[in-house]
Structures are given as C-alpha cells and as structure tokens.
Write a protein that holds these residues in place. Structure first.
Motif, short mmCIF file in Angstrom:
data_model
loop_
_atom_site.label_atom_id
_atom_site.label_comp_id
_atom_site.label_asym_id
_atom_site.label_seq_id
_atom_site.Cartn_x
_atom_site.Cartn_y
_atom_site.Cartn_z
N ILE A 214 10.61 -0.35 5.64
CA ILE A 214 10.05 0.95 5.31
C ILE A 214 10.09 1.09 3.78
O ILE A 214 11.18 1.06 3.19
N GLU B 265 4.12 1.53 3.77
CA GLU B 265 4.22 2.28 2.51
C GLU B 265 3.37 3.55 2.65
O GLU B 265 2.31 3.53 3.25
N SER C 295 9.04 6.75 8.08
CA SER C 295 10.31 7.35 8.56
C SER C 295 10.32 7.40 10.09
O SER C 295 11.37 7.49 10.71
N THR D 200 14.00 0.93 2.31
CA THR D 200 14.27 0.77 0.88
C THR D 200 14.02 2.08 0.12
O THR D 200 13.62 2.07 -1.04
N1 SAM Z 1 10.96 -2.41 -1.25
C1 SAM Z 1 10.42 -1.99 -2.50
C2 SAM Z 1 10.23 -3.11 -3.48
O1 SAM Z 1 10.64 -4.24 -3.21
O2 SAM Z 1 9.62 -2.85 -4.52
C3 SAM Z 1 11.22 -0.86 -3.12
C4 SAM Z 1 10.44 0.34 -3.01
S1 SAM Z 1 10.84 1.85 -3.73
C5 SAM Z 1 12.55 1.82 -4.10
C6 SAM Z 1 10.70 2.86 -2.24
C7 SAM Z 1 9.30 2.96 -1.68
O3 SAM Z 1 9.38 3.72 -0.47
C8 SAM Z 1 8.30 3.70 -2.58
O4 SAM Z 1 7.19 2.89 -2.83
C9 SAM Z 1 7.92 4.93 -1.76
O5 SAM Z 1 6.58 5.34 -1.93
C10 SAM Z 1 8.18 4.44 -0.34
N2 SAM Z 1 8.36 5.48 0.66
C11 SAM Z 1 9.04 6.65 0.56
N3 SAM Z 1 8.98 7.33 1.72
C12 SAM Z 1 8.25 6.57 2.58
C13 SAM Z 1 7.86 6.72 3.94
N4 SAM Z 1 8.18 7.79 4.68
N5 SAM Z 1 7.12 5.73 4.50
C14 SAM Z 1 6.77 4.63 3.79
N6 SAM Z 1 7.11 4.43 2.51
C15 SAM Z 1 7.86 5.38 1.91
#
Ligand code: SAM
Length: 218
Positions: A88, A110, A138, A153
């Motif tokens: 996620i 994403e 989520s 993440t």
């Molecule tokens: N795994 C990523 C990487 O390797 O770059 C780290 C990503 S960043 C810390 C967290 C990501 O989660 C963001 O791009 C954000 O848009 C996404 N995000 C937040 N809430 C989300 C949701 N409900 N569903 C999917 N993505 C989500």
C-alpha cells in the motif's frame, strides 16, 4: 547531470555496507538493495543524493523512504520466492522494485495518479514486473486477496481490519501505526482465522495513509 553508472554502483555498495553496520542482517534484502538503481526512482534534482541514507522528497508532496527503512521493513516482511505481496503506497516505486527483485509477485496500490503513472513508465523501462493499481489501498485489494504478505508504506492511525482479513493464515502484515507525527513499526502475524499476534518494533515517521481506513485528507 551525467554520471558514470559505475559511480552509482559503487555508491550502492557503500550504502549496503552502512545498512549492514546499522543492523540489517538478511543478505537477500541487502543483495536486492545492491541491485536496484535508487537514482532512477528519485526526482532529477535529487539524483546526487540517491545514496545518502535519507528519505527524499518526491513529487506531489510525498517521499521515497530512507533505504534503512526499506531494508528494515523488507527484512521484517520475511518474503520468499513467489510470495504474493500487497504493497500500500507505491510512491516512487522503489520498495516495490526491491520486492520484485526478491522474486515476489507484487500488487502495489497508490492513491495519487501522477505517481502511479510515473512508476508504470519506470517499470516498463527497467522491465520490472509488478501489478500497479490506482486507488485507496487502506481497504486493500479484496479482489486479489488473500496475500502472503502485506506492507503499508504510509502511517496508519490503526491496523485496518480490511488488511488483516486479506492475509492468508500464517501471513504477515508490516505497518507503521501511531499518530501523524510518529509511528511504531508493527508486525501482525495471522495465526488462524480469528487469531493474530501483534509485535511492536521501533519508531519511524511516515507520510499519512489517507483513506477510508486511514487518516482523513485535511
Ligand atoms: N513505498 C514508497 C517508495 O518506495 O517510494 C514510499 C511511499 S511514501 C512514504 C507513501 C505513499 O503512500 C505516498 O505515495 C502516498 O500517496 C501513498 N498513500 C497514502 N495513502 C494511501 C492510500 N490510502 N492508498 C494508496 N496509497 C496511499
């Protein structure tokens, strides 16, 4: 900036040594980090910082996690060859690429369309096989459940029940849980249909998980 690819390879080897010194023990994880070119996953103006062990800003106000955090979560996730993993928060795509190099069958979701489309292009160029989805992760991906492993993440206020329900028996979920400012890395092991072991580890700081079973988008 034009940089000799050998330079980045040397930087990766130095980074892996530093992760080993910081306590990462799983050689499979360290080898995957040595193989994946992190400079491809960071914005153009951050490439010279790609191998500093820091989180970096990416587009849309999001971030690529610190290499140590990626290694820590991947080690905790404890994957195996052919493991079916749901991620996620695709973000930059870096964590997803590491899981793919580890031989996992990865489903990554994403919520931000720009990031989703950017990662699709990067994966096509690098020939990385992962299934990328756009939406609110989520709630998981019920149509593809159950999963051997789930990794979140982004920072969650609680453990989303939808995610627990999409784990196989014996499956593991790794998720940072806490306030918007600080979270505890949490490992959930589904021991039987209605039984879960919850193990709390170290503290981290992530961008919020925004969605129905996360934080509201204020
Ligand atoms: N795994 C990523 C990487 O390797 O770059 C780290 C990503 S960043 C810390 C967290 C990501 O989660 C963001 O791009 C954000 O848009 C996404 N995000 C937040 N809430 C989300 C949701 N409900 N569903 C999917 N993505 C989500």
């Amino acid at each position: 900036m034009s940089v000799n690819p050998k330079y980045f390879l040397e930087q990766r080897i130095i980074l892996v040594d530093s992760l080993r010194r910081k306590g990462i023990k799983d050689e499979r994880v360290l080898t995957a980090i040595e193989k994946v070119p992190r400079e491809i996953f960071v914005p153009a103006d951050q490439k010279d910082r790609a191998y500093i062990d820091n989180a970096l800003p990416i587009e849309c106000g999001q971030s690529i996690s610190q290499p140590y955090t990626v290694a820590y979560m991947t080690e905790l996730l404890d994957t195996f060859d052919g493991c079916k993993v749901l991620e996620i928060g695709t973000g930059s795509g870096y964590q997803c690429a590491i899981l793919s190099v580890l031989g996992c069958e990865v489903f990554s979701i994403e919520r931000i369309e720009f990031l989703h489309n950017k990662v699709k292009k990067i994966f096509a160029n690098l020939n990385i096989k992962a299934r990328l989805f756009l939406g609110d992760g989520s709630k998981g991906l019920p149509e593809f459940a159950p999963f051997d492993r789930i990794i979140v993440t982004a920072a969650a206020p609680d453990i989303p029940s939808s995610l627990i329900n999409q784990l196989k028996i014996g499956g593991k979920l790794v998720i940072p849980v806490g306030s918007r400012n600080e979270q505890i890395m949490t490992l959930v092991i589904r021991s039987s249909t209605n039984k879960y072991e919850i193990i709390r580890k170290d503290s981290f700081r992530f961008v919020p998980l925004i969605g129905e079973e996360g934080w509201s988008n204020e």
